[in-house]
Design an enzyme around this catalytic site. Structure first.
Site, PDB file in Angstrom:
ATOM      1  N   ARG A 119       0.798  -1.230   0.000  1.00  0.00           N
ATOM      2  CA  ARG A 119       0.000   0.000   0.000  1.00  0.00           C
ATOM      3  C   ARG A 119       0.831   1.280   0.000  1.00  0.00           C
ATOM      4  O   ARG A 119       0.345   2.343   0.362  1.00  0.00           O
ATOM      5  CB  ARG A 119      -0.984   0.003   1.185  1.00  0.00           C
ATOM      6  CG  ARG A 119      -2.015  -1.121   1.099  1.00  0.00           C
ATOM      7  CD  ARG A 119      -3.091  -0.971   2.161  1.00  0.00           C
ATOM      8  NE  ARG A 119      -4.131  -1.970   1.963  1.00  0.00           N
ATOM      9  CZ  ARG A 119      -4.127  -3.168   2.526  1.00  0.00           C
ATOM     10  NH1 ARG A 119      -3.126  -3.521   3.312  1.00  0.00           N
ATOM     11  NH2 ARG A 119      -5.107  -4.021   2.295  1.00  0.00           N
ATOM     12  N   LYS A 154       3.477  11.213 -11.385  1.00  0.00           N
ATOM     13  CA  LYS A 154       2.683  10.345 -12.257  1.00  0.00           C
ATOM     14  C   LYS A 154       3.431   9.034 -12.473  1.00  0.00           C
ATOM     15  O   LYS A 154       4.601   9.044 -12.861  1.00  0.00           O
ATOM     16  CB  LYS A 154       2.430  11.014 -13.607  1.00  0.00           C
ATOM     17  CG  LYS A 154       1.301  12.023 -13.610  1.00  0.00           C
ATOM     18  CD  LYS A 154       1.007  12.478 -15.035  1.00  0.00           C
ATOM     19  CE  LYS A 154      -0.177  13.411 -15.100  1.00  0.00           C
ATOM     20  NZ  LYS A 154      -0.477  13.817 -16.501  1.00  0.00           N
ATOM     21  N   GLU A 175       9.879  18.068 -24.733  1.00  0.00           N
ATOM     22  CA  GLU A 175       9.249  18.452 -23.473  1.00  0.00           C
ATOM     23  C   GLU A 175       9.751  19.821 -23.011  1.00  0.00           C
ATOM     24  O   GLU A 175       8.999  20.607 -22.431  1.00  0.00           O
ATOM     25  CB  GLU A 175       9.519  17.391 -22.399  1.00  0.00           C
ATOM     26  CG  GLU A 175       8.931  16.018 -22.700  1.00  0.00           C
ATOM     27  CD  GLU A 175       7.415  15.940 -22.475  1.00  0.00           C
ATOM     28  OE1 GLU A 175       6.800  16.982 -22.137  1.00  0.00           O
ATOM     29  OE2 GLU A 175       6.853  14.849 -22.650  1.00  0.00           O
ATOM     30  N   LYS A 222       7.211  23.101 -13.942  1.00  0.00           N
ATOM     31  CA  LYS A 222       6.322  21.979 -13.633  1.00  0.00           C
ATOM     32  C   LYS A 222       5.854  22.035 -12.185  1.00  0.00           C
ATOM     33  O   LYS A 222       4.671  21.805 -11.884  1.00  0.00           O
ATOM     34  CB  LYS A 222       7.014  20.643 -13.913  1.00  0.00           C
ATOM     35  CG  LYS A 222       6.074  19.450 -13.719  1.00  0.00           C
ATOM     36  CD  LYS A 222       6.581  18.189 -14.365  1.00  0.00           C
ATOM     37  CE  LYS A 222       5.537  17.078 -14.297  1.00  0.00           C
ATOM     38  NZ  LYS A 222       5.972  15.852 -14.994  1.00  0.00           N
ATOM     39  N   GLU A 266      -4.291  16.692 -11.316  1.00  0.00           N
ATOM     40  CA  GLU A 266      -4.690  17.098 -12.662  1.00  0.00           C
ATOM     41  C   GLU A 266      -6.198  17.320 -12.784  1.00  0.00           C
ATOM     42  O   GLU A 266      -6.849  16.814 -13.696  1.00  0.00           O
ATOM     43  CB  GLU A 266      -4.211  16.063 -13.689  1.00  0.00           C
ATOM     44  CG  GLU A 266      -4.094  16.624 -15.103  1.00  0.00           C
ATOM     45  CD  GLU A 266      -3.449  15.658 -16.070  1.00  0.00           C
ATOM     46  OE1 GLU A 266      -4.177  15.061 -16.866  1.00  0.00           O
ATOM     47  OE2 GLU A 266      -2.210  15.500 -16.013  1.00  0.00           O
ATOM     48  N   ARG A 322      -2.945  21.553 -14.299  1.00  0.00           N
ATOM     49  CA  ARG A 322      -1.838  20.639 -14.556  1.00  0.00           C
ATOM     50  C   ARG A 322      -1.964  20.013 -15.939  1.00  0.00           C
ATOM     51  O   ARG A 322      -0.960  19.651 -16.568  1.00  0.00           O
ATOM     52  CB  ARG A 322      -1.769  19.548 -13.487  1.00  0.00           C
ATOM     53  CG  ARG A 322      -0.635  18.558 -13.757  1.00  0.00           C
ATOM     54  CD  ARG A 322      -0.437  17.525 -12.671  1.00  0.00           C
ATOM     55  NE  ARG A 322       0.660  16.626 -13.024  1.00  0.00           N
ATOM     56  CZ  ARG A 322       1.257  15.788 -12.182  1.00  0.00           C
ATOM     57  NH1 ARG A 322       0.870  15.735 -10.927  1.00  0.00           N
ATOM     58  NH2 ARG A 322       2.242  15.010 -12.598  1.00  0.00           N
ATOM     59  N   ASN A 376       0.124  18.603 -20.809  1.00  0.00           N
ATOM     60  CA  ASN A 376      -0.133  17.566 -21.804  1.00  0.00           C
ATOM     61  C   ASN A 376      -0.194  18.110 -23.231  1.00  0.00           C
ATOM     62  O   ASN A 376      -0.670  17.408 -24.134  1.00  0.00           O
ATOM     63  CB  ASN A 376      -1.446  16.851 -21.478  1.00  0.00           C
ATOM     64  CG  ASN A 376      -1.372  16.078 -20.181  1.00  0.00           C
ATOM     65  OD1 ASN A 376      -0.402  15.380 -19.919  1.00  0.00           O
ATOM     66  ND2 ASN A 376      -2.393  16.214 -19.342  1.00  0.00           N
ATOM     67  N   HIS A 383       0.307  15.766 -26.164  1.00  0.00           N
ATOM     68  CA  HIS A 383       0.346  14.389 -25.693  1.00  0.00           C
ATOM     69  C   HIS A 383      -0.844  13.556 -26.168  1.00  0.00           C
ATOM     70  O   HIS A 383      -0.705  12.351 -26.390  1.00  0.00           O
ATOM     71  CB  HIS A 383       0.426  14.355 -24.162  1.00  0.00           C
ATOM     72  CG  HIS A 383       1.777  14.696 -23.629  1.00  0.00           C
ATOM     73  ND1 HIS A 383       2.401  15.911 -23.876  1.00  0.00           N
ATOM     74  CD2 HIS A 383       2.649  13.982 -22.862  1.00  0.00           C
ATOM     75  CE1 HIS A 383       3.578  15.924 -23.281  1.00  0.00           C
ATOM     76  NE2 HIS A 383       3.754  14.769 -22.672  1.00  0.00           N
ATOM     77  N   HIS A 412       0.217  10.320 -27.868  1.00  0.00           N
ATOM     78  CA  HIS A 412      -0.102   9.002 -27.325  1.00  0.00           C
ATOM     79  C   HIS A 412      -0.799   8.134 -28.365  1.00  0.00           C
ATOM     80  O   HIS A 412      -0.613   6.911 -28.401  1.00  0.00           O
ATOM     81  CB  HIS A 412      -0.989   9.141 -26.087  1.00  0.00           C
ATOM     82  CG  HIS A 412      -0.259   9.659 -24.884  1.00  0.00           C
ATOM     83  ND1 HIS A 412      -0.897  10.017 -23.722  1.00  0.00           N
ATOM     84  CD2 HIS A 412       1.067   9.875 -24.661  1.00  0.00           C
ATOM     85  CE1 HIS A 412      -0.008  10.426 -22.842  1.00  0.00           C
ATOM     86  NE2 HIS A 412       1.190  10.350 -23.391  1.00  0.00           N
ATOM     87  N   HIS A 423       8.765   8.639 -27.049  1.00  0.00           N
ATOM     88  CA  HIS A 423       7.699   9.478 -26.512  1.00  0.00           C
ATOM     89  C   HIS A 423       7.864  10.937 -26.940  1.00  0.00           C
ATOM     90  O   HIS A 423       6.906  11.573 -27.391  1.00  0.00           O
ATOM     91  CB  HIS A 423       7.691   9.380 -24.986  1.00  0.00           C
ATOM     92  CG  HIS A 423       6.684  10.271 -24.344  1.00  0.00           C
ATOM     93  ND1 HIS A 423       5.327  10.127 -24.523  1.00  0.00           N
ATOM     94  CD2 HIS A 423       6.836  11.351 -23.517  1.00  0.00           C
ATOM     95  CE1 HIS A 423       4.682  11.061 -23.836  1.00  0.00           C
ATOM     96  NE2 HIS A 423       5.572  11.815 -23.221  1.00  0.00           N
TER      97      HIS A 423
END
Length: 363
Positions: A120, A142, A184, A226, A236, A240, A244, A247, A251, A264
């Site tokens: 956990r 993330k 980025e 960031k 997000e 935030r 992206n 992205h 993606h 990426h």
């Protein structure tokens, strides 16, 4: 040495940036004698740096195990997570164990996700070795793995306890991987800081030449930008999502072509141009600024259009499954001017298809 704090209240953590950090890396950690750790790395990085890191940790009397994973985005899967969990259990690691991610974004995402679910939640440290991971993937919490139908669709938010960024890792980084990270960096300028965008234009040749002082400044500025977004919107919910930019399109490229065929950052670069062309078609972004972005991406040796075999209509099924889609509405990040971007939920699919088609004709 540059040091800044990623501000998240009682879960804030330091980001340390310099060259040569990994020669004295254990002195930076909050690990005590007989503490247990597991290093997660891949075949490429393991061959270069793992033995040295293990010796440093053993000298500091830290009990250390390690796991070497296959190298590549295609291995960012639940099967790989299971291998990490199996080793943790076999070696009797408990909730006081610290995982250490030694690698790029794939290793960092896998390590962070494993740390978030093992018993956990346990601590983990990021040691990013690629430019993309140093400026983006290693910070912000993330974590996750890919699914055949979508990138990063299985994951969690789990912050590291420390990020150590050593620019010396970039010396051995293949040029294609380095260039991937530049997308980025350029993204930050487009969405948040026009002055930084201009700085990138003026100093790109020095970044490509691995000028240490320019790299350290650049990485720090990206981390600052960031942090400013994530500290106020960790999960997000609101702004935030600006991070992206490109992205959602990118993606789709990665999932369609098969993870690992496009890096990426390469897919994000093409996605940025698609977002730019979408904003131009909406009349909210000037083409002169769009051309400035395209020129910079080309100078960074990045693609400015998607795969030729991928038709505009191939994008939408993947984009509609993207995490940024809410209640069936596609959420896009689009620029207003260089340095300012917005979140849009109301862009017609036909306009998106036309913008993607525009990009296929760019040279």
């Amino acid at each position: 040495m540059e040091k800044l704090t990623f501000s998240l209240g009682n879960r804030s953590y330091p980001i340390i940036i310099s060259s040569g950090l990994c020669n004295n890396i254990c002195s930076l950690w909050h690990l005590k004698i007989n503490d247990k750790a597991l290093i997660v790395t891949n075949q490429t990085l393991g061959a270069l740096y793992l033995d040295r890191l293990i010796k440093l940790m053993q000298t500091a009397k830290i009990q250390v195990d390690h796991i070497i994973l296959p190298d590549g985005e295609q291995y960012k899967t639940l099967d790989t997570i299971n291998k990490i969990i199996n080793l943790l259990l076999k070696q009797l690691h408990d909730r006081n164990t610290t995982l250490i991610a030694l690698g790029g974004g794939v290793v960092g995402d896998l390590t962070g996700f494993a740390a978030s679910i093992y018993q956990r939640g346990i601590r983990f440290i990021q040691i990013p070795t690629t430019l993309l991971a140093q400026v983006d993937a290693s910070i912000g919490g993330k974590t996750g793995v890919n699914h055949l139908l979508g990138k990063n669709m299985i994951g969690s938010f789990h912050q590291p306890t420390l990020v150590i960024i050593d620019t010396d890792f970039l010396i051995s980084l293949p040029s294609r991987e380095f260039n991937s990270g530049l997308s980025e960096i350029i993204k930050y300028g487009i969405i948040l800081d026009s002055t930084f965008f201009q700085w990138i234009e003026e100093n790109l040749h020095l970044l490509l030449a691995l000028d240490t002082s320019k790299l350290i400044y650049c990485i720090r500025r990206c981390c600052e930008l960031k942090s400013s977004l994530v500290s106020s919107d960790e999960y997000e919910i609101k702004n935030r999502a600006l991070l992206n930019l490109g992205h959602t399109f990118g993606h789709a490229i990665e999932a369609y072509t098969g993870y690992g065929k496009w890096l990426h950052g390469e897919a994000v670069a093409a996605g940025i141009v698609m977002a730019v062309r979408t904003a131009e078609r909406l009349g909210q972004f000037k083409s002169i600024e769009g051309n400035r972005i395209v020129k910079l991406l080309k100078r960074a040796n990045l693609p400015i259009r998607g795969p030729l075999e991928m038709l505009p209509e191939n994008y939408l099924p993947y984009m509609m499954r993207d995490k940024k889609t809410i209640s069936g509405q596609l959420r896009l990040i689009l620029p207003l001017t260089i340095g300012i971007a917005e979140i849009r939920h109301d862009v017609p699919n036909q306009l998106i298809l036309e913008a993607i088609n525009d990009c296929q004709n760019i040279h």
